[in-house]
Scaffold this motif. Sequence first.
Motif, PDB file in Angstrom:
ATOM      1  N   GLU A   1      12.060  10.805  -1.583  1.00 17.11           N
ATOM      2  CA  GLU A   1      11.548   9.923  -0.504  1.00 17.11           C
ATOM      3  C   GLU A   1      11.856   8.290  -0.952  1.00 17.11           C
ATOM      4  OE1 GLU A   1       7.863  12.656   1.016  1.00 17.11           O
ATOM      5  OE2 GLU A   1       7.698  11.689  -0.746  1.00 17.11           O
ATOM      6  N   ALA A   2      11.815   8.297  -2.328  1.00 13.39           N
ATOM      7  CA  ALA A   2      11.896   6.726  -2.908  1.00 13.39           C
ATOM      8  C   ALA A   2      13.314   6.404  -2.730  1.00 13.39           C
ATOM      9  CB  ALA A   2      11.471   6.871  -4.287  1.00 13.39           C
ATOM     10  N   VAL A   3      14.453   7.254  -2.772  1.00 11.96           N
ATOM     11  CA  VAL A   3      15.637   6.589  -3.192  1.00 11.96           C
ATOM     12  C   VAL A   3      15.922   5.667  -2.061  1.00 11.96           C
ATOM     13  CG1 VAL A   3      18.091   7.266  -2.592  1.00 11.96           C
ATOM     14  CG2 VAL A   3      16.659   8.803  -3.950  1.00 11.96           C
ATOM     15  N   ASP A   4      15.758   5.805  -0.722  1.00 13.53           N
ATOM     16  CA  ASP A   4      16.005   4.798   0.340  1.00 13.53           C
ATOM     17  C   ASP A   4      15.274   3.500   0.324  1.00 13.53           C
ATOM     18  OD1 ASP A   4      18.010   6.188   1.732  1.00 13.53           O
ATOM     19  OD2 ASP A   4      16.871   6.477   3.337  1.00 13.53           O
TER      20      ASP A   4
ATOM     21  N   VAL B   1       4.916   7.785  -0.550  1.00 17.22           N
ATOM     22  CA  VAL B   1       6.059   7.974  -1.015  1.00 17.22           C
ATOM     23  C   VAL B   1       5.851   8.938  -2.657  1.00 17.22           C
ATOM     24  CG1 VAL B   1       8.161   6.879  -2.050  1.00 17.22           C
ATOM     25  CG2 VAL B   1       6.915   5.897  -0.599  1.00 17.22           C
ATOM     26  N   SER B   2       5.968  10.004  -2.456  1.00 18.34           N
ATOM     27  CA  SER B   2       5.592  11.069  -3.366  1.00 18.34           C
ATOM     28  C   SER B   2       6.460  11.886  -4.286  1.00 18.34           C
ATOM     29  CB  SER B   2       4.835  12.280  -2.684  1.00 18.34           C
ATOM     30  OG  SER B   2       3.591  11.648  -1.975  1.00 18.34           O
ATOM     31  N   THR B   3       7.801  11.573  -3.812  1.00 14.80           N
ATOM     32  CA  THR B   3       8.932  12.156  -4.596  1.00 14.80           C
ATOM     33  C   THR B   3      10.038  11.221  -4.611  1.00 14.80           C
ATOM     34  OG1 THR B   3      10.060  12.891  -2.598  1.00 14.80           O
ATOM     35  CG2 THR B   3       8.431  14.444  -3.523  1.00 14.80           C
ATOM     36  N   SER B   4      10.894  11.476  -5.535  1.00 15.32           N
ATOM     37  CA  SER B   4      12.200  10.593  -5.767  1.00 15.32           C
ATOM     38  C   SER B   4      13.097  10.672  -4.588  1.00 15.32           C
ATOM     39  CB  SER B   4      12.826  10.766  -6.962  1.00 15.32           C
ATOM     40  OG  SER B   4      13.249  12.245  -7.455  1.00 15.32           O
TER      41      SER B   4
ATOM     42  N   HIS C   1       0.684  -1.207   0.001  1.00 18.12           N
ATOM     43  CA  HIS C   1       0.111   0.002   0.041  1.00 18.12           C
ATOM     44  C   HIS C   1       0.863   1.263  -0.160  1.00 18.12           C
ATOM     45  CE1 HIS C   1      -3.691   2.411   0.141  1.00 18.12           C
ATOM     46  NE2 HIS C   1      -3.271   3.014   1.255  1.00 18.12           N
ATOM     47  N   GLY C   2       1.626   1.437   1.200  1.00 21.95           N
ATOM     48  CA  GLY C   2       2.411   2.736   1.001  1.00 21.95           C
ATOM     49  C   GLY C   2       3.870   2.599   0.818  1.00 21.95           C
ATOM     50  N   SER C   3       4.704   1.931   1.558  1.00 25.73           N
ATOM     51  CA  SER C   3       5.987   1.584   1.271  1.00 25.73           C
ATOM     52  C   SER C   3       6.478   0.359   1.615  1.00 25.73           C
ATOM     53  CB  SER C   3       6.912   2.887   1.690  1.00 25.73           C
ATOM     54  OG  SER C   3       7.554   2.528   2.964  1.00 25.73           O
ATOM     55  N   PRO C   4       7.683  -0.075   1.371  1.00 20.93           N
ATOM     56  CA  PRO C   4       8.109  -1.408   1.894  1.00 20.93           C
ATOM     57  C   PRO C   4       8.516  -1.551   3.242  1.00 20.93           C
ATOM     58  CG  PRO C   4       9.714  -0.570   0.317  1.00 20.93           C
ATOM     59  CD  PRO C   4       8.610   0.422   0.257  1.00 20.93           C
ATOM     60  N   ARG C   5       8.860  -0.328   3.964  1.00 19.44           N
ATOM     61  CA  ARG C   5       9.102  -0.421   5.308  1.00 19.44           C
ATOM     62  C   ARG C   5       8.013  -0.053   6.141  1.00 19.44           C
ATOM     63  NH1 ARG C   5      13.259   4.449   5.040  1.00 19.44           N
ATOM     64  NH2 ARG C   5      11.875   6.141   4.347  1.00 19.44           N
TER      65      ARG C   5
END
Length: 248
Positions: free
Chosen positions: A131-134, A126-129, A116-120
């Motif tokens: 935020e996505a990098v990690d 997760v709206s921006t790259s 749904h949101g993020s893997p952690r």
Amino acid sequence: MRYLILSDLHSNLEALHAVLDAAAGKYDQILCCGDLVGYGPNPDEVVDWVRDNAALVVRGNHDKAASGVTDAGEFNESARMAAFWTRGHLRPGNLEYLKMLPMGPREVDGRFAILHGSPRDEDEYVSTSFEAVDLFRLLLHRVSFFGHTHLQGGFVKDERGQVNMLFSAIPKDKTFRRMELRPGATYFLNPGSVGQPRDRDIRAAFAIYDPEGAVEYRRVIYDIEATARKMRVAGLPAFLAQRLRVGR
Ligand code: ZN
């Protein structure tokens, strides 16, 4: 096997029906990245349909709030009102179904994942790259689908390790955009929201995934005023109907 990827349906039956008409014949199996309910006027109808048709579903924050897994305390006022309205209107069997939905990520056919949101954190946006990098190091598959932000697109980590946002805005006179997947890249993809788009495109959003190497992002118009009318009759906040009309 081709997959219809749905997310953030939010009790919007008109949007769901339009998506199914537009996707007819293009997929073999249905997957859902969560938020079946909340905001919209037809929670039972949407949950009934998902129960009957989706091969795999992960829970969203609105599914948890409506079914009492969480208390909706962190929601804004209109979302909280909609969560309580949903809780009061769902049949007991559907409440129980939402309560039992699994947390993502969940693996599909040993090949890719939905969450749904993020893997952690299933509730993380997760709206921006930036935020996505990690998050890419936490993804266990070359392709994962997520939702929660209601923004169609997502992110790619290319062969050199560079993370970029995918700008997938589909022109008003087009209904889809096809993206070939490169073998050396990793993809964290958002099909967009069926029931409450927030990327300034009022059309219902979804994706078709072919693991042989392509994703199609799609949009379809639906009868927003029919949904808005039902929301008004139900006593749901007018702000939530207005969001559908502006797509944000
Ligand atoms: Zn949502």
